[in-house]
Design an enzyme around this catalytic site. Structure first.
Site, short mmCIF file in Angstrom:
data_model
loop_
_atom_site.label_atom_id
_atom_site.label_comp_id
_atom_site.label_asym_id
_atom_site.label_seq_id
_atom_site.Cartn_x
_atom_site.Cartn_y
_atom_site.Cartn_z
N PHE A 198 0.88 -1.19 0.00
CA PHE A 198 0.00 0.00 0.00
C PHE A 198 0.91 1.23 0.00
O PHE A 198 0.75 2.15 0.79
CB PHE A 198 -0.90 -0.02 1.24
CG PHE A 198 -2.17 0.77 1.06
CD1 PHE A 198 -3.15 0.37 0.15
CD2 PHE A 198 -2.41 1.92 1.82
CE1 PHE A 198 -4.33 1.09 0.00
CE2 PHE A 198 -3.58 2.65 1.67
CZ PHE A 198 -4.54 2.23 0.75
N VAL B 53 2.12 2.87 -5.50
CA VAL B 53 1.21 2.29 -6.49
C VAL B 53 -0.01 1.65 -5.82
O VAL B 53 -1.13 1.75 -6.32
CB VAL B 53 1.95 1.25 -7.38
CG1 VAL B 53 1.05 0.77 -8.50
CG2 VAL B 53 3.22 1.85 -7.96
N LYS C 197 8.93 -5.71 -12.20
CA LYS C 197 9.70 -6.15 -13.37
C LYS C 197 10.92 -6.98 -13.00
O LYS C 197 11.28 -7.92 -13.70
CB LYS C 197 10.13 -4.97 -14.25
CG LYS C 197 10.75 -3.82 -13.51
CD LYS C 197 9.72 -2.75 -13.26
CE LYS C 197 10.24 -1.67 -12.37
NZ LYS C 197 9.33 -0.58 -12.21
N GLU D 231 1.14 -5.61 -17.00
CA GLU D 231 1.31 -4.44 -17.88
C GLU D 231 2.08 -3.32 -17.18
O GLU D 231 2.92 -2.65 -17.80
CB GLU D 231 -0.08 -3.93 -18.30
CG GLU D 231 -0.07 -2.89 -19.38
CD GLU D 231 0.48 -3.39 -20.71
OE1 GLU D 231 -0.19 -4.18 -21.37
OE2 GLU D 231 1.60 -2.98 -21.08
N GLY E 110 12.07 12.37 -5.03
CA GLY E 110 11.55 11.02 -4.86
C GLY E 110 11.47 10.22 -6.15
O GLY E 110 10.89 9.15 -6.19
N GLU F 174 15.75 6.41 -6.13
CA GLU F 174 15.94 5.91 -4.77
C GLU F 174 17.29 6.35 -4.21
O GLU F 174 18.17 6.78 -4.96
CB GLU F 174 15.86 4.40 -4.79
CG GLU F 174 14.46 3.93 -5.05
CD GLU F 174 14.40 2.49 -5.47
OE1 GLU F 174 15.14 1.70 -4.89
OE2 GLU F 174 13.63 2.19 -6.38
N ASP G 142 16.99 -1.78 -14.36
CA ASP G 142 15.53 -1.73 -14.49
C ASP G 142 15.13 -1.75 -15.97
O ASP G 142 14.22 -2.47 -16.38
CB ASP G 142 15.02 -0.46 -13.80
CG ASP G 142 13.53 -0.28 -13.93
OD1 ASP G 142 12.79 -0.85 -13.11
OD2 ASP G 142 13.09 0.41 -14.87
N LYS H 230 12.91 -4.69 -18.15
CA LYS H 230 11.77 -4.39 -19.04
C LYS H 230 12.06 -4.89 -20.46
O LYS H 230 11.17 -5.42 -21.12
CB LYS H 230 11.49 -2.89 -19.03
CG LYS H 230 10.93 -2.44 -17.69
CD LYS H 230 10.93 -0.94 -17.59
CE LYS H 230 10.43 -0.50 -16.23
NZ LYS H 230 10.72 0.91 -15.95
N GLY I 186 4.87 6.89 -11.42
CA GLY I 186 3.89 7.70 -10.70
C GLY I 186 2.71 6.85 -10.26
O GLY I 186 2.40 5.82 -10.87
#
Ligand SMILES: NC(=O)c1ccc[n+]([C@@H]2O[C@H](COP(=O)([O-])OP(=O)(O)OC[C@H]3O[C@@H](n4cnc5c(N)ncnc54)[C@H](OP(=O)(O)O)[C@@H]3O)[C@@H](O)[C@H]2O)c1
Length: 398
Positions: free
Chosen positions: A13, A16, A98, A122, A180, A183, A194, A198, A296
């Protein structure tokens, strides 16, 4: 077609997870209800009442009414446990992780087949951009020749700041961290990992090739320095971190993540800030360009929402390209035109790895070479820690 009622067990929580909660509140048409939320930190103040939360994952797994697990946590190992447990117990899963998906792609594919349950992700690839579903459904028959793009929002934000505000890489990174977007230990993003995860997912859905993370070369933006920034500024170029995969002349595929100089004609030139942009090239449709927010709360939650909605009509990836492909392999047999910044004393050694040299420059501190090098030689130099260097791609040479 009647749609299934979905009872969601949500893990996470944070950015996202809460974003999804808000997005679902505003989507009353979708019959999907968050029944329970599992989080980790007992002392955190939450945006909604404590009665909505549990700290025991079994409260979710053992609830027979929960038929969908939505995994939105920031720990890839714990996510792997959650997702595999859910699939084995026949619960459909949506994930945005991912790293976890890329590291366990083949096993996750097998679990979906064995237990006949869907895993949709997705949001794991370019957040709000519906790229995976398009690759699965729209490009079903029109053969893809290449896919390339900016798939990491944090590095794109850093590079955008560097060029728009003339900042050094370190200053731009600091600003991204303060906002933000990056990281405190940003190497997953800045090192191109990252983007590589993907790319691995895109490779499976576009060409049907399942790679392991270590198969794909990733060069990040963390070594970008003054000479390449100066080179770009003088020529009116920008540097973007570009992930790409394309078919070679021999029918095999080359795939890598390398920073690239882009000019004003390039569609990626104006993909700035946290936006992502992906260009597909197919045999019949020619080029298509997707652009959208790559990070976001609400943009990412929108992709999660779309996956949840797809589960209400029992959608699952068919991995059509994997089923179609035979004997395709990854190949380093490609030549690249690159810019290589180096230490003065390494110039002669490094030049030997190039098949042609277009330009060679030295100042009192360092220098650069531009020219053509095979992907194999580039990979060898990249992993040779005795060289202090930075690669930026100019173009694919063959
Ligand atoms: N943020 C983005 O823009 C974005 C974009 C695309 C994809 N994603 C992916 O989405 C996922 C979530 O990212 P985020 O930005 O929302 O992360 P985040 O803000 O750091 O939130 C992480 C959440 O995971 C929970 N958590 C961590 N370990 C857990 C465990 N073992 N069991 C239960 N809950 C656990 C945390 O619990 P506590 O609240 O108790 O600490 C927190 O609620 C990641 O895989 C990320 O890569 C994020």
């Amino acid at each position: 077609m009647s749609r299934k009622k979905l009872n969601i067990g949500l893990f996470g929580f944070g950015c996202v997870g809460f974003g999804l909660y808000e997005v679902l509140q505003k989507t009353p048409g979708l019959k999907a209800n968050i029944k329970n939320i599992c989080v980790k930190d007992r002392n955190k103040t939450r945006e909604i009442g404590v009665e909505n939360f549990t700290f025991d994952k079994n409260d979710i797994f053992n609830d027979p009414e929960i038929n969908v697990i939505v995994e939105l946590i920031d720990d890839a190992d714990a996510a792997y446990e959650i997702v595999t447990t859910a699939l084995k117990s026949g619960k459909a899963v949506v994930s945005a992780n991912k790293k976890m998906i890329a590291e366990h792609f083949e096993e996750l594919l097998e679990l979906q087949r064995k237990h006949n349950v869907p895993l949709l992700y997705e949001a794991a690839c370019c957040a709000s951009m519906p790229i995976i579903r398009n690759l699965e459904e729209y490009y079903d028959n029109d053969l893809l020749e290449s896919i390339q793009g900016i798939v990491n929002g944090s590095t794109n934000y850093i590079l955008t700041k560097t060029f728009k505000e003339n900042l050094s890489y370190d200053e731009a990174l600091k600003q991204a961290q303060e906002k933000g977007f990056a990281e405190s230990n940003p190497i997953l993003d800045t090192g191109g990992f990252d983007a590589k995860y993907k790319l691995l997912i895109l490779l499976a859905h576009s060409f049907g090739y399942i790679a392991k993370p270590e198969d794909l070369l990733n060069i990040g933006i963390n070594n970008i320095g003054g000479l390449e920034l100066k080179y770009a500024r003088e020529k009116g170029l920008k540097i973007k971190l570009v992930a790409q995969a394309f078919k070679n002349n021999d029918g095999n595929i080359s795939a890598f993540v390398i920073p690239k100089f882009v000019d004003t004609e390039d569609r990626l030139f104006n993909v700035d800030d946290v936006f992502n942009g992906v260009i597909t090239k197919t045999s019949f449709a020619d080029e298509q360009f997707f652009v959208g927010k790559g990070a976001g709360a609400h943009p990412t939650a929108s992709a999660v929402l779309s996956d949840i909605s797809a589960l209400s009509y029992d959608y699952q990836y068919e991995y059509k390209k994997i089923a179609q492909q035979e004997n395709i392999s990854l190949s380093d047999d490609v030549n690249l035109k690159v810019f290589l910044r180096h230490q003065i004393e390494d110039a002669a050694t490094l030049k030997k790895h190039f098949s042609t040299i277009d330009e060679s420059y030295l100042n009192h501190e360092s220098g650069y070479i531009t020219g053509t090098i095979s992907l194999e030689n580039l990979r060898n130099i990249h992993f040779d820690e005795s060289f202090d260097k930075s690669f930026v791609l100019l173009e694919i040479a063959n």
